[in-house]
Design a protein around this motif. Sequence first.
Motif, short mmCIF file in Angstrom:
data_model
loop_
_atom_site.label_atom_id
_atom_site.label_comp_id
_atom_site.label_asym_id
_atom_site.label_seq_id
_atom_site.Cartn_x
_atom_site.Cartn_y
_atom_site.Cartn_z
N UNK A 256 0.80 -1.22 0.00
CA UNK A 256 0.00 0.00 0.00
C UNK A 256 0.84 1.27 0.00
N UNK A 257 2.10 1.20 0.42
CA UNK A 257 2.96 2.37 0.46
C UNK A 257 4.42 1.91 0.50
N UNK A 258 5.31 2.87 0.24
CA UNK A 258 6.73 2.57 0.21
C UNK A 258 7.20 1.93 1.51
N UNK A 259 6.67 2.38 2.63
CA UNK A 259 7.12 1.89 3.93
C UNK A 259 6.85 0.41 4.14
N UNK A 260 5.91 -0.20 3.40
CA UNK A 260 5.64 -1.62 3.64
C UNK A 260 6.05 -2.52 2.47
N UNK A 261 6.79 -1.98 1.50
CA UNK A 261 7.22 -2.83 0.39
C UNK A 261 8.09 -3.98 0.86
N UNK A 262 9.07 -3.69 1.70
CA UNK A 262 9.96 -4.75 2.18
C UNK A 262 9.18 -5.77 3.01
N UNK A 263 8.20 -5.28 3.75
CA UNK A 263 7.41 -6.17 4.61
C UNK A 263 6.58 -7.15 3.79
N UNK A 264 5.89 -6.67 2.77
CA UNK A 264 5.07 -7.59 1.98
C UNK A 264 5.95 -8.62 1.26
N UNK A 265 7.12 -8.19 0.84
CA UNK A 265 8.05 -9.13 0.20
C UNK A 265 8.47 -10.21 1.19
N UNK A 266 8.83 -9.80 2.39
CA UNK A 266 9.27 -10.75 3.41
C UNK A 266 8.17 -11.73 3.78
N UNK A 267 6.94 -11.23 3.97
CA UNK A 267 5.82 -12.09 4.35
C UNK A 267 5.51 -13.08 3.23
N UNK A 268 5.50 -12.60 2.00
CA UNK A 268 5.21 -13.49 0.88
C UNK A 268 6.24 -14.61 0.77
N UNK A 269 7.49 -14.28 0.94
CA UNK A 269 8.53 -15.30 0.87
C UNK A 269 8.40 -16.28 2.04
N UNK A 270 8.05 -15.77 3.22
CA UNK A 270 7.97 -16.64 4.41
C UNK A 270 6.94 -17.74 4.20
N UNK A 271 5.82 -17.40 3.58
CA UNK A 271 4.73 -18.37 3.45
C UNK A 271 4.60 -18.94 2.04
N UNK A 272 5.59 -18.72 1.20
CA UNK A 272 5.54 -19.18 -0.20
C UNK A 272 4.32 -18.62 -0.91
N UNK A 273 4.00 -17.36 -0.61
CA UNK A 273 2.92 -16.65 -1.28
C UNK A 273 3.50 -15.70 -2.31
N UNK A 274 2.67 -14.83 -2.89
CA UNK A 274 3.14 -13.88 -3.88
C UNK A 274 2.70 -12.47 -3.48
N UNK A 275 3.34 -11.46 -4.10
CA UNK A 275 3.09 -10.09 -3.68
C UNK A 275 3.09 -9.13 -4.85
#
Length: 274
Positions: free
Chosen positions: A38-57
Amino acid sequence: MWIDTHCHLDAAEFDADRDAVRQRARDAGVGLCVIPAVERANWARVCEVAHRYSDVYALGIHPLYVPHAQDDDLQALDELLTLSRSDPHLVAVGEIGLDYFVPSLCEPAQREKQWRFYTAQLKLARKHGLPVILHVRRSADMLLKGLRQTKVQGGIAHAFNGSLQQAQAFIELGFVLGFGGAMTFERATQLRHLAATLPLSAIVLETDAPDIPPQWVYRTAEQRAQGQAQGRNEPGELLRIADKFGDLRGVSLDEMGRVFSENCIKALSLQILI
């Protein structure tokens, strides 16, 4: 297999039990979640979460966050999309779009800024060969205008709640339409009519967790005043939402799981499968 095509699994509402939330969804049959930024501040977070659970972002700037966004955020997005080009977990630019529901965003200066950020991100999607995930709230016609000016690879019109004509226009431009918790309310007659009549090939299912709770999770203002907390939506609710969709269409869960997953895979050109 089932895909939750819009789930903010990185949201703070899940900080206390994110692993358990994702496991509940997996146990319910949700093999893949699409996690939009949703914003620059959470780009790294969504990437990390997606990788953790084998999801996509997806990476982008949501219209609700545009008022605080800076022009160099667009340059940063371009650079990150370039750096992430080889990451199969990255599947779209999103969540982007226009919001003409929130009064403060409807002021002339904010409408102009929203439009500028929306069209700039469409150009980035085209540049990087990615589909887009669109936020559509009282803004379908202007979103369509932008898509006609800047051709992209299609994508998903998230939480669609427009007219039949608008739905057909998005479909003609290569988009599928996201349906979720709002469809479970009997008073949502127009939305339920669209869900019942649009081609199955044009539909995907989503939760938008933790937002847009389905009817059985939602708490009325009166209930909240009595001390009941607003229910939290989760990706594990996807199959109950699908069950309500099946009631409208007379379609089995097995068929929906197959068709809607195929629609998502096609719309986002998914390389990661369950």
